[in-house]
Design a protein around this motif. Sequence first.
Motif, PDB file in Angstrom:
ATOM      1  N   LYS A  50      18.880  -0.536  15.054  1.00 57.03           N
ATOM      2  CA  LYS A  50      18.542  -0.835  16.449  1.00 57.03           C
ATOM      3  C   LYS A  50      17.082  -0.529  16.733  1.00 57.03           C
ATOM      4  O   LYS A  50      16.504  -1.084  17.656  1.00 57.03           O
ATOM      5  N   THR A  51      16.496   0.364  15.942  1.00 56.04           N
ATOM      6  CA  THR A  51      15.069   0.674  16.048  1.00 56.04           C
ATOM      7  C   THR A  51      14.442   0.528  14.668  1.00 56.04           C
ATOM      8  O   THR A  51      15.156   0.512  13.649  1.00 56.04           O
ATOM      9  N   SER A  52      13.118   0.457  14.636  1.00 58.44           N
ATOM     10  CA  SER A  52      12.434   0.369  13.346  1.00 58.44           C
ATOM     11  C   SER A  52      12.678   1.633  12.527  1.00 58.44           C
ATOM     12  O   SER A  52      12.855   1.559  11.302  1.00 58.44           O
ATOM     13  N   ASP A  53      12.718   2.792  13.187  1.00 56.93           N
ATOM     14  CA  ASP A  53      12.961   4.048  12.475  1.00 56.93           C
ATOM     15  C   ASP A  53      14.314   4.057  11.776  1.00 56.93           C
ATOM     16  O   ASP A  53      14.425   4.493  10.631  1.00 56.93           O
ATOM     17  N   VAL A  61      16.562   5.807   2.256  1.00 53.45           N
ATOM     18  CA  VAL A  61      17.659   6.514   1.603  1.00 53.45           C
ATOM     19  C   VAL A  61      18.118   5.732   0.377  1.00 53.45           C
ATOM     20  O   VAL A  61      18.357   6.301  -0.690  1.00 53.45           O
ATOM     21  N   ALA A  62      18.223   4.422   0.526  1.00 54.04           N
ATOM     22  CA  ALA A  62      18.690   3.576  -0.577  1.00 54.04           C
ATOM     23  C   ALA A  62      17.638   3.383  -1.665  1.00 54.04           C
ATOM     24  O   ALA A  62      17.980   3.248  -2.846  1.00 54.04           O
ATOM     25  N   HIS A  63      16.364   3.364  -1.264  1.00 54.42           N
ATOM     26  CA  HIS A  63      15.281   3.075  -2.219  1.00 54.42           C
ATOM     27  C   HIS A  63      14.093   4.013  -1.974  1.00 54.42           C
ATOM     28  O   HIS A  63      13.038   3.585  -1.482  1.00 54.42           O
ATOM     29  N   PRO A  64      14.239   5.283  -2.324  1.00 53.66           N
ATOM     30  CA  PRO A  64      13.141   6.227  -2.096  1.00 53.66           C
ATOM     31  C   PRO A  64      11.863   5.786  -2.823  1.00 53.66           C
ATOM     32  O   PRO A  64      11.921   5.305  -3.955  1.00 53.66           O
ATOM     33  N   GLY A  65      10.751   5.918  -2.146  1.00 54.87           N
ATOM     34  CA  GLY A  65       9.476   5.592  -2.760  1.00 54.87           C
ATOM     35  C   GLY A  65       9.081   4.133  -2.718  1.00 54.87           C
ATOM     36  O   GLY A  65       7.974   3.786  -3.117  1.00 54.87           O
ATOM     37  N   HIS A  66       9.981   3.259  -2.238  1.00 55.18           N
ATOM     38  CA  HIS A  66       9.647   1.842  -2.146  1.00 55.18           C
ATOM     39  C   HIS A  66       8.849   1.564  -0.880  1.00 55.18           C
ATOM     40  O   HIS A  66       8.839   2.347   0.057  1.00 55.18           O
ATOM     41  N   VAL A  67       8.207   0.412  -0.869  1.00 51.65           N
ATOM     42  CA  VAL A  67       7.487  -0.085   0.297  1.00 51.65           C
ATOM     43  C   VAL A  67       8.341  -1.195   0.903  1.00 51.65           C
ATOM     44  O   VAL A  67       8.901  -2.021   0.173  1.00 51.65           O
ATOM     45  N   PHE A  68       8.446  -1.238   2.232  1.00 51.85           N
ATOM     46  CA  PHE A  68       9.332  -2.178   2.903  1.00 51.85           C
ATOM     47  C   PHE A  68       8.578  -3.106   3.846  1.00 51.85           C
ATOM     48  O   PHE A  68       7.584  -2.734   4.440  1.00 51.85           O
ATOM     49  N   TYR A  69       9.124  -4.292   3.967  1.00 52.01           N
ATOM     50  CA  TYR A  69       8.658  -5.266   4.953  1.00 52.01           C
ATOM     51  C   TYR A  69       9.563  -5.090   6.163  1.00 52.01           C
ATOM     52  O   TYR A  69      10.787  -5.116   6.048  1.00 52.01           O
ATOM     53  N   LEU A  70       8.976  -4.896   7.332  1.00 44.70           N
ATOM     54  CA  LEU A  70       9.751  -4.654   8.547  1.00 44.70           C
ATOM     55  C   LEU A  70       9.555  -5.800   9.514  1.00 44.70           C
ATOM     56  O   LEU A  70       8.429  -6.215   9.772  1.00 44.70           O
ATOM     57  N   ILE A  71      10.652  -6.317  10.039  1.00 44.95           N
ATOM     58  CA  ILE A  71      10.580  -7.433  10.987  1.00 44.95           C
ATOM     59  C   ILE A  71      11.512  -7.160  12.161  1.00 44.95           C
ATOM     60  O   ILE A  71      12.601  -6.619  11.985  1.00 44.95           O
ATOM     61  N   LYS A  72      11.049  -7.493  13.342  1.00 44.32           N
ATOM     62  CA  LYS A  72      11.888  -7.450  14.534  1.00 44.32           C
ATOM     63  C   LYS A  72      12.590  -8.793  14.611  1.00 44.32           C
ATOM     64  O   LYS A  72      11.950  -9.845  14.674  1.00 44.32           O
TER      65      LYS A  72
END
Length: 90
Positions: A50-53, A61-72
């Motif tokens: 529901k929030t970006s956080d 939690v699923a992929h520690p240390g990875h970089v993520f693409y975030l989209i609304k």
Amino acid sequence: MNDLLTKAEIKKVADAGEKIYEKVKSDYDPKYRGQFLAVDYESGNVYLGKTSDVALNKARVAHPGHVFYLIKIGFDAVETLAHSLNLSFA
């Protein structure tokens, strides 16, 4: 150790993340419009929040240390960035 990404690395994450989002977009929009997806471009997994956080925490939690693409969901990347910076468009 430098944890900052280069422009080329940022572009790689954004391009790959956007491609994954386009594949799954119809599963989330319009039902979850206004919520967030964190996309792990390496695995192709997406995490809804529901929030970006919340979305990012699920992804971390699923992929520690990875970089993520975030989209609304339901918004383009510029609108998503503006939201995260608390900006508004006239």
